[in-house]
Write an enzyme that holds these catalytic residues in place. Structure first.
Site, PDB file in Angstrom:
ATOM      1  N   GLU A 184       0.826  -1.206   0.000  1.00 21.71           N
ATOM      2  CA  GLU A 184       0.000   0.000   0.000  1.00 21.71           C
ATOM      3  C   GLU A 184       0.861   1.258   0.000  1.00 21.71           C
ATOM      4  OE1 GLU A 184      -3.530   2.289   2.509  1.00 21.71           O
ATOM      5  OE2 GLU A 184      -2.224   0.853   3.533  1.00 21.71           O
ATOM      6  N   GLU A 283     -12.200   2.850   5.157  1.00 19.10           N
ATOM      7  CA  GLU A 283     -11.138   3.279   6.067  1.00 19.10           C
ATOM      8  C   GLU A 283     -11.193   4.806   6.189  1.00 19.10           C
ATOM      9  OE1 GLU A 283      -6.888   1.550   6.404  1.00 19.10           O
ATOM     10  OE2 GLU A 283      -6.602   3.525   5.492  1.00 19.10           O
TER      11      GLU A 283
END
Length: 311
Positions: A184, A283
């Site tokens: 990520e 998120e």
């Protein structure tokens, strides 16, 4: 075009509730079919697994341990001299993933196209599967930060070499358990100025060098917008290697429906049009009560419906 699947990130959602088991139950009551959590290691895996089973949820994503946070560590994958600690953390993450996951009979890696064969599910030319066989167990392999006092450009080659070494090791470990490792990029303009991996281009180049099919890209739209923008082009370019998507509004990191610069109805439609079949992780930082703030998701479900088995 199938509707998108959403997972609740329990490190961000339901902060009004104490403990991960309570948040798991709240996610199930709110209509989610999956959850994710950054670091579940403070909770016994048995307690989380029990809560997930009772709520009818699957856990789709956890992170490798961050390292020594008192010393400023935020992942160890690319940090020179911390290879042994990274591997220890990877083993811990795998133990949790095994304890929290359901049996993986007929495991399919779900993305733009199949990465491994499916047993017992029909998969000829497109992603068709039985819901009972759907597994998407993933571990975010955190790259970590540029060491304090070091120049990013000066240490880039060394850190990339360490990362490649650790990723090759991780790919072998994860393959034994049918797990997927994710990379990520985290933006260095706002969130973490010292993070090593900060653009999808950098992450994609590293994945190409490693060349392992069970390592994929984690696309957090919040970070991608801040670092590069060009979301339509980047989504279309990189989606074939994306294993997981996460969303939050920019710049406030609130709900997709909160004020900001991103048009999420357009982005969700783009993901559908491009054939994305993975989960979309929520998120973000709720601006108020989490359940009230999920009105955007209830509206999406009212319009598109929940995904059905075989979609």
């Amino acid at each position: 075009m199938a509707p998108l699947r959403f997972s609740a990130n329990l490190s961000w959602l339901f902060p009004e509730l104490p403990g991960l088991p309570a948040r798991v139950r709240a996610a199930g009551s709110s209509g989610f079919e999956a959850v994710e959590v950054a670091w579940p290691y403070a909770e016994p895996p048995e307690a989380l697994a029990r809560a997930a089973r009772q709520a009818g949820l699957r856990l789709v994503l956890i992170n490798t341990p961050p390292g020594d946070q008192e010393k400023g560590e935020m992942g160890l994958g690319a940090v020179p001299g911390r290879q042994a600690a990274f591997r220890e953390g990877l083993e811990q993450a795998v133990r949790y993933a095994k304890a929290l996951g359901c049996p993986r009979s007929g495991h399919c890696l779900m993305g733009r196209k199949l990465s491994v064969p499916c047993k017992g599910a029909v998969a000829r030319g497109s992603l068709v599967y039985l819901a009972a066989f759907l597994r998407l167990d993933m571990i975010h392999l955190m790259a970590g930060r540029v060491p304090r006092g070091a120049d990013r450009i000066a240490v880039k080659a060394e850190m990339e070499a360490v990362f490649l070494e650790n990723l090759r090791h991780a790919a072998g470990v994860l393959a034994q358990e049918d797990l997927v490792g994710l990379l990520e990029p985290i933006n260095t303009r706002i969130t973490d100025p010292q993070y090593f991996l900060d653009t999808p281009q950098q992450a994609a180049a590293i994945l190409q060098k490693v060349g392992r099919p069970n390592l994929q890209l984690q696309m957090d739209i919040f970070h991608w917008q801040i670092m590069d923008g060009n979301l339509t082009g980047n989504i279309r370019e990189f989606l074939p290697i994306v294993g997981h998507v996460q969303v939050a509004q920019v710049p406030g990191r609130g709900e997709p429906s909160s004020p900001g610069e991103l048009n999420f109805p357009y982005l969700f439609q783009l993901l559908e049009d491009e054939g994305y079949k993975g989960f979309v992780g929520c998120e973000y930082q709720p601006r108020g009560d989490t359940v009230e703030g999920l009105s955007w998701l209830r509206s999406y479900w009212d319009r598109r419906g929940h995904p059905e088995a075989g979609q």
